[in-house]
Design a protein around this motif. Structure first.
Motif, PDB file in Angstrom:
ATOM      1  N   PRO A 162       0.833  -1.187  -0.065  1.00  0.00           N
ATOM      2  CA  PRO A 162       0.040  -0.002  -0.132  1.00  0.00           C
ATOM      3  C   PRO A 162       0.963   1.280   0.016  1.00  0.00           C
ATOM      4  CG  PRO A 162       0.044  -0.911   2.126  1.00  0.00           C
ATOM      5  CD  PRO A 162       0.838  -2.180   1.389  1.00  0.00           C
ATOM      6  N   GLU A 163       2.127   1.239  -0.081  1.00  0.00           N
ATOM      7  CA  GLU A 163       3.203   2.247  -0.170  1.00  0.00           C
ATOM      8  C   GLU A 163       4.169   1.955  -0.914  1.00  0.00           C
ATOM      9  OE1 GLU A 163       4.663   3.271   3.865  1.00  0.00           O
ATOM     10  OE2 GLU A 163       4.021   1.383   4.240  1.00  0.00           O
ATOM     11  N   LEU A 164       4.800   3.109  -1.390  1.00  0.00           N
ATOM     12  CA  LEU A 164       6.252   3.002  -2.083  1.00  0.00           C
ATOM     13  C   LEU A 164       7.104   2.664  -1.171  1.00  0.00           C
ATOM     14  CD1 LEU A 164       5.509   5.608  -4.741  1.00  0.00           C
ATOM     15  CD2 LEU A 164       5.068   3.093  -4.912  1.00  0.00           C
ATOM     16  N   GLY A 165       8.447   2.281  -1.315  1.00  0.00           N
ATOM     17  CA  GLY A 165       9.712   1.917  -0.867  1.00  0.00           C
ATOM     18  C   GLY A 165      10.291   0.809  -0.875  1.00  0.00           C
ATOM     19  N   GLY A 166       9.526  -0.327  -1.318  1.00  0.00           N
ATOM     20  CA  GLY A 166      10.266  -1.636  -1.370  1.00  0.00           C
ATOM     21  C   GLY A 166      10.833  -2.020  -0.106  1.00  0.00           C
ATOM     22  N   GLU A 173      10.371   8.953  -3.827  1.00  0.00           N
ATOM     23  CA  GLU A 173       8.784   9.390  -4.309  1.00  0.00           C
ATOM     24  C   GLU A 173       8.247  10.469  -5.061  1.00  0.00           C
ATOM     25  OE1 GLU A 173       3.984   8.791  -2.751  1.00  0.00           O
ATOM     26  OE2 GLU A 173       5.837   8.219  -1.475  1.00  0.00           O
ATOM     27  N   GLN A 174       8.723  11.659  -4.447  1.00  0.00           N
ATOM     28  CA  GLN A 174       8.449  12.943  -5.096  1.00  0.00           C
ATOM     29  C   GLN A 174       9.236  13.014  -6.263  1.00  0.00           C
ATOM     30  OE1 GLN A 174      10.095  16.313  -2.688  1.00  0.00           O
ATOM     31  NE2 GLN A 174       9.512  17.762  -3.942  1.00  0.00           N
ATOM     32  N   THR A 200       0.976   7.422 -13.629  1.00  0.00           N
ATOM     33  CA  THR A 200      -0.006   6.791 -13.039  1.00  0.00           C
ATOM     34  C   THR A 200       0.733   5.852 -12.074  1.00  0.00           C
ATOM     35  OG1 THR A 200      -1.576   6.956 -14.651  1.00  0.00           O
ATOM     36  CG2 THR A 200      -1.957   5.191 -13.108  1.00  0.00           C
ATOM     37  N   ILE A 201       0.429   5.933 -10.748  1.00  0.00           N
ATOM     38  CA  ILE A 201       0.786   4.970  -9.781  1.00  0.00           C
ATOM     39  C   ILE A 201      -0.358   4.230  -9.077  1.00  0.00           C
ATOM     40  CG2 ILE A 201       1.969   5.033  -7.510  1.00  0.00           C
ATOM     41  CD1 ILE A 201       3.437   7.517  -8.228  1.00  0.00           C
TER      42      ILE A 201
END
Length: 349
Positions: free
Chosen positions: A40-44, A73-74, A82-83
């Motif tokens: 549910p979030e970016l970062g891996g 992310e920014q 599109t993410i």
């Protein structure tokens, strides 16, 4: 089917550093871009150690991992890709026109000309401590990751493991914990050489070759740990307030391994252009291996650019082989104006 779906030039699967930088670079190359992340979030993988200091990203002073994730992310959102979050891609089918339909476990479908796999080690789970009953202490003082360093201030901390994260945590905790003990099955540590040297020169109590073999508690918290010498089988009890286990990660690529990708040692095989054996599918980051592979965040950035350039040429063989650098790239001209940096400003710097 395909007429009902919006067609993208590039779909990046995976939202870690490789995926996020690839999304940015794809914007530099003026491609219609989608990034899909299972979590549910970016970062891996970086989400595992948010308070870890990252030292080895070129041109950047030491930075907290969670802050680096935010900045990546920014940057990834610079050209408004599109993410899509919370979708694990499971299915792949090639259409008659050569494009692909990707299907998520949720049933959602995505239409794309090319695919870049930046999935790291897939869905990661921690290797648990193989001692019966250890799981009962996961709600108290047995940890598999370090989310907040302050939790361990003034405590006697035992770390089991010998990889990068174990060594890094030992170095991070040494200044604030009452005592740090690190237990490893081998005399040699797998962390970066400099970090291992720092640990060896510090007050960290290094116990090798030992393994954690028993936990002793008051019913709720671990109070002592028995460690056993791997050769002599001699045992010793150590008083602890907290135990951190870093025995590596289990990777799970799910149905993706059924796509027909050539794999070796659980990694995708790519050539110098980061092409997989499936035309139109490229890969980057920890998921791949090749002779000159650099397993650093900085290496993931290079992988992403190489894979994206190959995807661009797959779509348009007449396109330039690489993007113009940002100082000359027309896509930044308007953005520079938004930042108050026009051409005259640059000339006057």
């Amino acid at each position: 089917m395909t007429e009902q779906l919006e067609l993208y030039d590039v779909t990046i699967i995976g939202g870690g550093p490789a995926g996020m930088y690839t999304a940015f670079y794809s914007g530099m190359r003026d491609l219609k871009t989608k990034l899909i992340e299972a979590k549910p979030e970016l970062g891996g993988r970086m989400l595992i150690y948010p308070e870890k200091m990252i030292w080895d990203v070129g041109g950047m002073t030491p930075i907290l991992c969670e802050k680096l994730i935010g900045q990546l992310e920014q940057q990834a959102r610079t050209f408004d890709p599109t993410i899509v979050l919370g979708q694990q891609i499971t299915g792949l089918s090639r259409q008659e026109d050569g494009t692909f339909i990707l299907t998520a476990a949720t049933g959602e479908k995505h239409h794309t000309r090319t695919i870049i796999l930046a999935i790291g080690y897939g869905i990661l789970t921690m290797q648990k401590l193989e001692i019966e009953g250890a799981d009962r202490y996961e709600v108290t003082n047995l940890h598999y990751t370090v989310q907040e360093l302050e939790v361990f201030r003034g405590k006697r901390v035992l770390i089991s493991g010998g990889g990068n994260s174990a060594v890094d945590w030992a170095n991070e905790l040494e200044p604030i914990a009452e005592k740090v003990t690190i237990v490893h099955r081998r005399d040699q540590f797998g962390g970066h050489e400099k970090n291992v040297s720092i640990m060896r020169e510090s007050s960290v109590d290094i116990r090798t070759p030992y393994a954690v073999t028993q936990l002793h508690s008051n019913g709720e918290n671990i109070e002592q740990v028995t460690i056993t010498h791997m050769e002599t089988e001699e045992t010793e009890r150590i008083e602890v307030d907290a135990v951190i286990v870093n025995h590596g990660l289990k990777c799970d690529y799910g149905p993706l391994v059924e796509w027909g990708l050539e794999m070796k040692d659980e990694l995708a095989v790519v050539n110098g252009k980061l092409e997989t054996n499936i035309p139109g599918i490229f890969a980057a980051g920890d998921f791949i291996n090749y002779d000159s592979k650099v397993r650093l965040i900085a290496g993931a950035f290079t992988d992403g650019a190489l894979a994206l350039n190959s995807a661009k040429l797959y779509i348009d063989p007449e396109a330039p082989k690489v993007a113009y650098v940002s100082s000359h790239n027309i896509r930044f001209k308007e953005k520079n104006k938004q930042l108050g940096l026009d051409d005259d400003n640059y000339r006057n710097v």
